[in-house]
Enzyme design. Structure first.
Site, PDB file in Angstrom:
ATOM      1  N   GLY A  95       0.796  -1.091  -0.111  1.00 31.83           N
ATOM      2  CA  GLY A  95      -0.048   0.104  -0.115  1.00 31.83           C
ATOM      3  C   GLY A  95       0.868   1.167  -0.090  1.00 31.83           C
ATOM      4  O   GLY A  95       1.979   1.190   0.371  1.00 31.83           O
ATOM      5  N   GLY A  96       0.200   2.351  -0.215  1.00 32.53           N
ATOM      6  CA  GLY A  96       0.809   3.645  -0.306  1.00 32.53           C
ATOM      7  C   GLY A  96       1.782   4.041   1.033  1.00 32.53           C
ATOM      8  O   GLY A  96       2.817   4.655   0.821  1.00 32.53           O
ATOM      9  N   ILE A  97       1.113   3.840   2.240  1.00 33.61           N
ATOM     10  CA  ILE A  97       1.501   4.056   3.295  1.00 33.61           C
ATOM     11  C   ILE A  97       2.868   3.631   4.101  1.00 33.61           C
ATOM     12  O   ILE A  97       3.864   4.153   3.975  1.00 33.61           O
ATOM     13  CB  ILE A  97       0.457   4.103   4.676  1.00 33.61           C
ATOM     14  CG1 ILE A  97      -0.423   5.051   4.314  1.00 33.61           C
ATOM     15  CG2 ILE A  97       1.419   4.650   5.765  1.00 33.61           C
ATOM     16  CD1 ILE A  97      -1.568   5.530   5.466  1.00 33.61           C
ATOM     17  N   GLU A 145       6.398 -10.947   4.282  1.00 34.30           N
ATOM     18  CA  GLU A 145       5.645 -11.634   3.288  1.00 34.30           C
ATOM     19  C   GLU A 145       5.723 -11.458   2.006  1.00 34.30           C
ATOM     20  O   GLU A 145       6.145 -12.346   1.123  1.00 34.30           O
ATOM     21  CB  GLU A 145       4.355 -11.942   3.813  1.00 34.30           C
ATOM     22  CG  GLU A 145       3.730 -10.301   3.773  1.00 34.30           C
ATOM     23  CD  GLU A 145       1.914 -10.796   4.045  1.00 34.30           C
ATOM     24  OE1 GLU A 145       1.895 -11.812   4.778  1.00 34.30           O
ATOM     25  OE2 GLU A 145       1.162  -9.945   3.581  1.00 34.30           O
ATOM     26  N   GLY A 191      -1.225 -11.373   5.839  1.00 31.99           N
ATOM     27  CA  GLY A 191      -0.344 -11.431   6.983  1.00 31.99           C
ATOM     28  C   GLY A 191      -0.363 -10.427   8.068  1.00 31.99           C
ATOM     29  O   GLY A 191       0.668 -10.527   8.888  1.00 31.99           O
TER      30      GLY A 191
END
Length: 431
Positions: A217-219, A238, A336
Site C-alpha cells: 500500500g501507499g503508506i 511476506e 499477514g
C-alpha cells in the site's frame, strides 16, 4: 529417462494441459504474479466443459474468463484473499471467501481442511538437475504440492530462479506449458502528503539495525522512502516489492544485524517490476520460503527488533482494526497483518505499526470510529494492537486501559471529528 527427456515428454499446449483437470477437482493457484496466465486462460476458454471445479487463490491479478457468475456450476472461484478481479463476486456471493491466517494455510492443506487436487503455477526454466523454482510465490503452494495428484507448470524464461524452499523436481510434474510473455508488473502506489506525514511518524521510531516487514500500500511504501538513510536494516517479510528493492539499492539493507537468518532476506511472494524480478534471480541474499516459515508468529517472533508496518481501513476506540471488509462486504483479506502484529509483539525490541489516514472520502468520514461498522471483519484484535499512526501522530495502545486508548486515538483523529468522538466515547463510558 533424463530430466531433459521427461521435460520433452511432458510438454503440452495449454488446452491439452487443462484437460488433465478432472470434474470436481480443487485447483490451487499461487499468490499474485505466481498465477499462470496461459493455463488459466485455457481453463477459462474450456470452462463449460467442466463441472464442479474450484480455483482457489490469494490476490488474483487478472480478470480471467472463468470469473463468470453464469458459469459457476462449471468453474467457481474460492478466494483466500479478495482482489480487484474477484471483489464484486465475493460481495455478490458467487465467489466463495475463505477466512484464515496466512501463516496457517500450509497446515490447513496438510490436514486436509483445505483441498488440493491440482496445482497450477508459474515456474522458472528447469535447471541442470531437473528442478524448477516457484520463487514468485511459494506461500501455501509448496504445501498444496504435497497433496496434489496433478501438477501443471507454466514455464517462462522471465520467471526468476529464486533460492529457498521453493523448488519442484520434474519427477513431480505432470504437464508443462511454455510461454514467454513478460511477467505482470505492479508499480509503487501513489504517495501523497497524508501518506508522507504518516510515514514520517513511523520512520522516526525505526532504528538502525531493525528488521522490517512491509505490507502492501501507499503508506508502507511511503515509510520505505523515508528509511533510505537508515543502516543495517534487515528484511523478514511476506511480500517483497520495489519498495524493499529501493532500500537494498540505497545500501540501507545489509541483514547483518539479524539474529535469525543473518545476511539473508526472507519473503513468501513477490509483487513488483521487472527490476525486482531480475534482482531475485539466483540472488543468494534473498530466499523465498513457504508462508509458515516467513509468517508464523512464533518463528518470526524470534527475530529481534522486528518492525511490522501494515494498513487498516478503520479502527475503533478500543483498538479493533477492520482491515479487510466494508461492513459485511469482503474487500481484501486477513493476509499477514495478524501474523506480523503478533510476531512483532513477541520480538525483543519489536514494534507493530498499524497505519491509516485519519479520514476517507475527502475528509467527510472519520476512520477512527467509536465502534466498527456493523459486520466489519476484525483483522487485528484489541489484544494485539500496538502502535497506531495517522497523519496527526502516534498512539501506542499496548498495555493501556480502554479509557487511555480512547483518549490516545481521539488525539490522532482528524481535528474535525475529535469533539464528536469525545462525545461518543462518553456515551460508551470510555471517557
Amino acid at each position: 529417462m533424463t530430466a531433459q527427456d521427461q521435460y520433452a515428454a511432458k510438454r503440452r499446449e495449454a488446452g491439452g494441459a487443462v484437460g488433465l483437470i478432472e470434474d470436481g477437482s480443487h485447483v490451487v493457484v499461487p499468490t499474485g504474479v505466481g498465477e499462470p496466465p496461459t493455463i488459466l486462460e485455457a481453463l477459462s476458454e474450456r470452462r463449460t466443459e467442466f463441472r464442479g471445479v474450484t480455483v482457489s487463490q490469494i490476490l488474483p491479478l487478472r480478470p480471467y474468463g472463468y470469473l463468470d457468475p453464469e458459469t459457476v456450476e462449471h468453474v467457481r472461484h474460492c478466494a483466500y484473499f479478495v482482489g480487484g478481479p474477484t471483489r464484486a463476486g465475493a460481495q455478490a456471493g458467487w465467489v466463495d471467501f475463505y477466512p484464515s491466517y496466512f501463516s496457517e494455510m500450509p497446515a490447513l492443506f496438510r490436514e486436509g481442511l483445505l483441498p488440493a487436487d491440482v496445482v497450477v503455477a508459474m515456474a522458472s526454466p528447469m535447471d541442470a538437475h531437473g528442478y524448477f523454482s516457484l520463487g514468485l510465490a511459494p506461500d501455501y503452494t509448496m504445501a498444496a504440492l504435497e497433496k496434489a495428484r496433478t501438477v501443471i507448470l507454466e514455464v517462462n524464461p522471465n520467471v526468476p530462479y529464486a533460492f529457498g524452499h521453493c523448488h519442484i523436481h520434474i519427477d513431480r510434474v505432470d504437464a508443462i506449458v511454455e510461454d514467454e510473455r513478460p511477467l505482470l508488473e505492479v508499480g509503487l502506489p501513489e504517495i501523497g502528503p497524508v501518506q508522507k506525514a504518516i510515514a514520517g511518524h513511523v520512520a522516526d521510531l525505526i532504528p538502525n539495525g531493525a528488521t522490517l516487514q512491509i505490507g502492501y500500500g501507499g503508506i508502507p511504501d511511503a515509510v520505505v522512502m523515508q528509511l533510505l538513510e537508515k543502516r543495517d536494516l534487515g528484511i523478514h517479510t511476506e511480500m517483497i516489492g520495489d519498495g524493499i528493492l529501493s532500500l537494498v539499492e540505497a545500501g540501507a539493507v545489509t541483514n547483518l544485524e539479524k539474529n535469525v537468518d543473518r545476511g539473508r532476506m526472507l519473503a513468501t511472494f513477490a509483487l513488483g517490476s521487472r527490476r525486482l524480478y531480475d534482482f531475485m534471480d539466483r540472488n543468494p541474499a534473498l530466499e523465498m520460503h513457504p508462508v509458515d516459515v516467513t509468517n508464523d508468529p512464533c518463528r518470526a517472533g524470534l527475530v529481534d527488533r522486528l518492525h511490522s508496518i501494515n494498513g487498516t481501513m478503520q479502527i475503533d476506540l478500543i483498538g479493533q482494526c477492520g482491515s479487510e471488509s466494508l461492513g459485511t462486504k469482503p474487500y481484501s483479506g486477513t493476509g499477514g497483518q495478524s501474523d506480523f502484529v503478533r510476531a512483532s509483539n513477541r520480538s525483543r525490541d519489536g514494534k507493530a505499526f498499524i497505519v491509516l489516514p485519519s479520514t476517507a472520502k475527502g475528509d467527510t468520514i472519520t476512520r477512527i470510529v467509536p465502534t466498527l461498522t456493523p459486520g466489519t471483519h476484525v483483522s487485528t484484535s484489541k489484544n494485539d494492537i500496538d502502535y497506531v499512526v495517522t497523519e496527526f501522530g502516534v498512539a501506542r495502545l499496548r498495555g493501556k486501559s480502554a479509557h487511555a486508548r480512547a483518549k490516545a486515538l481521539i488525539g490522532i483523529a482528524h481535528p474535525d471529528f475529535r469533539d464528536q468522538l469525545t462525545e461518543e466515547a462518553g456515551k460508551l463510558r470510555l471517557l
